[in-house]
Scaffold this motif. Sequence first.
Motif, PDB file in Angstrom:
ATOM      1  N   ASP A 227       5.840  54.119   8.996  1.00  0.00           N
ATOM      2  CA  ASP A 227       6.946  54.622   9.452  1.00  0.00           C
ATOM      3  C   ASP A 227       7.269  53.606  10.699  1.00  0.00           C
ATOM      4  O   ASP A 227       7.956  53.800  11.605  1.00  0.00           O
ATOM      5  N   ARG A 228       6.343  52.348  10.782  1.00  0.00           N
ATOM      6  CA  ARG A 228       6.593  51.256  11.713  1.00  0.00           C
ATOM      7  C   ARG A 228       7.195  50.153  11.400  1.00  0.00           C
ATOM      8  O   ARG A 228       7.210  49.648  10.331  1.00  0.00           O
ATOM      9  N   TYR A 258      18.528  42.467  17.180  1.00  0.00           N
ATOM     10  CA  TYR A 258      18.513  43.582  15.924  1.00  0.00           C
ATOM     11  C   TYR A 258      19.846  44.385  16.220  1.00  0.00           C
ATOM     12  O   TYR A 258      20.462  44.356  17.677  1.00  0.00           O
ATOM     13  N   THR A 259      20.031  45.122  15.184  1.00  0.00           N
ATOM     14  CA  THR A 259      21.033  46.239  15.284  1.00  0.00           C
ATOM     15  C   THR A 259      20.308  47.394  14.463  1.00  0.00           C
ATOM     16  O   THR A 259      19.678  47.235  14.086  1.00  0.00           O
ATOM     17  N   TYR A 260      20.863  48.557  15.073  1.00  0.00           N
ATOM     18  CA  TYR A 260      20.372  49.913  14.261  1.00  0.00           C
ATOM     19  C   TYR A 260      20.950  49.783  12.986  1.00  0.00           C
ATOM     20  O   TYR A 260      20.322  50.292  12.081  1.00  0.00           O
ATOM     21  N   PHE A 265      19.595  49.704   7.033  1.00  0.00           N
ATOM     22  CA  PHE A 265      19.728  49.206   5.850  1.00  0.00           C
ATOM     23  C   PHE A 265      18.182  48.911   5.431  1.00  0.00           C
ATOM     24  O   PHE A 265      17.768  49.305   4.106  1.00  0.00           O
ATOM     25  N   ALA A 266      17.294  48.361   6.215  1.00  0.00           N
ATOM     26  CA  ALA A 266      15.791  48.195   5.589  1.00  0.00           C
ATOM     27  C   ALA A 266      15.070  49.616   5.326  1.00  0.00           C
ATOM     28  O   ALA A 266      14.437  49.822   4.367  1.00  0.00           O
ATOM     29  N   LYS A 267      15.456  50.351   6.024  1.00  0.00           N
ATOM     30  CA  LYS A 267      14.859  51.750   5.954  1.00  0.00           C
ATOM     31  C   LYS A 267      15.388  52.458   4.552  1.00  0.00           C
ATOM     32  O   LYS A 267      14.698  52.994   3.669  1.00  0.00           O
ATOM     33  N   GLN A 268      16.502  52.161   4.189  1.00  0.00           N
ATOM     34  CA  GLN A 268      16.981  52.649   2.858  1.00  0.00           C
ATOM     35  C   GLN A 268      16.567  51.811   1.655  1.00  0.00           C
ATOM     36  O   GLN A 268      16.232  52.580   0.816  1.00  0.00           O
ATOM     37  N   PHE A 311       9.528  49.623  15.857  1.00  0.00           N
ATOM     38  CA  PHE A 311      10.652  50.631  16.079  1.00  0.00           C
ATOM     39  C   PHE A 311      10.127  51.739  15.041  1.00  0.00           C
ATOM     40  O   PHE A 311       9.639  51.629  13.909  1.00  0.00           O
ATOM     41  N   VAL A 312      10.439  53.043  15.426  1.00  0.00           N
ATOM     42  CA  VAL A 312      10.365  54.035  14.592  1.00  0.00           C
ATOM     43  C   VAL A 312      11.625  54.885  14.474  1.00  0.00           C
ATOM     44  O   VAL A 312      12.326  54.952  15.618  1.00  0.00           O
TER      45      VAL A 312
END
Length: 341
Positions: A227-228, A258-260, A265-268, A311-312
């Motif tokens: 989750d990091r 960075y942008t949220y 996108f990375a998380k998806q 970021f988490v």
Amino acid sequence: MKKILALTDYKDNFGSKHLDQPYRSGMDKGKLEQYFNSYGFQVTFSKFSEIDWQSESLKDNIVIYTSSEDPKYFYKDFIEDIILALQLSNIQVVPSYQYLRANNNKVFMELLRNVELPNQFCQLKTIQLGVLEDVKSHAKNIKYPVVIKASRGALGSKIYLAKNENDLVKKIKKASKTFYIKDYLWDLGRSYKHKGYLKNSIYRKKFIIQEFIPDLEKDWKVLIFGDRYFILTRYNRKNDFRASGSKTNYKAGTQSEYTYQILDFAKQVFEYLDIPHVSLDIAFDGQQYYLLEMQGIYFGTSTINMSDAYFVFENNQWIPKEINIDLEKIYTDSIINFLSK
């Protein structure tokens, strides 16, 4: 206590770690053992060559392992044999074999992307080829300029921009040349001796032809461990289209521009991959995000060292947190997080 078998290379090194001591020695195995023990796992380190294939207790282990970037990847090829054999023996290997196969293998990485990710992450049109001669059947569908990438290579090496068909052939020859005088002369003899015989190609190193995204000034590298999320902005080289390996105006962590949306996108992408950690190269052209490349094992970790925070995603928002733990802890937590799913 649950058992983990951690496979090291022939130098007894495990994993990739920036600023390791001694140089290129990987992670601290003592720390890894300590951290895994704190979660109730007993870790045994062993070289790939020392596996006891006849042991009935081998299947009691979860296997984690290192990869290799040895010259010409001869030893990595051996590692692939071992990991595939373990997986075929119904032993859990983390990550699974396909991610090892894709490590520093851009052709298979693209194939794996198409297999494991939905179309929204496969926007870049890419052709995977094994020889120069196969380009002919795709020539009508190629729109210039295009990017040519040798399948093997890191830090932006062996990546070329072709502006027209003649340039395409020239750049592919640079990326795929396999001329060996003894083999060539032997093959030439066959062509004289056997009527109708077609000589082997001397351009047989596999490569990809990829759609070019114009007007990009930078990209982002996102390392995800569980989750990091660690993020780095990389600007292109001067008068060049490549950001990877440029070391140009690098900005990490909270300074990374960075942008949220990039983190989203990375998380998806990460959520579609059956893997504990990944390195993603992401670009944005002002309208949409592109996944340029991904690596699931043995990727560089300098982004962590350069960052003031990771970021988490908590309570539906991205929160920066100060880095107060080492890579071995970050790695261990990602494996435990993955195994607990």
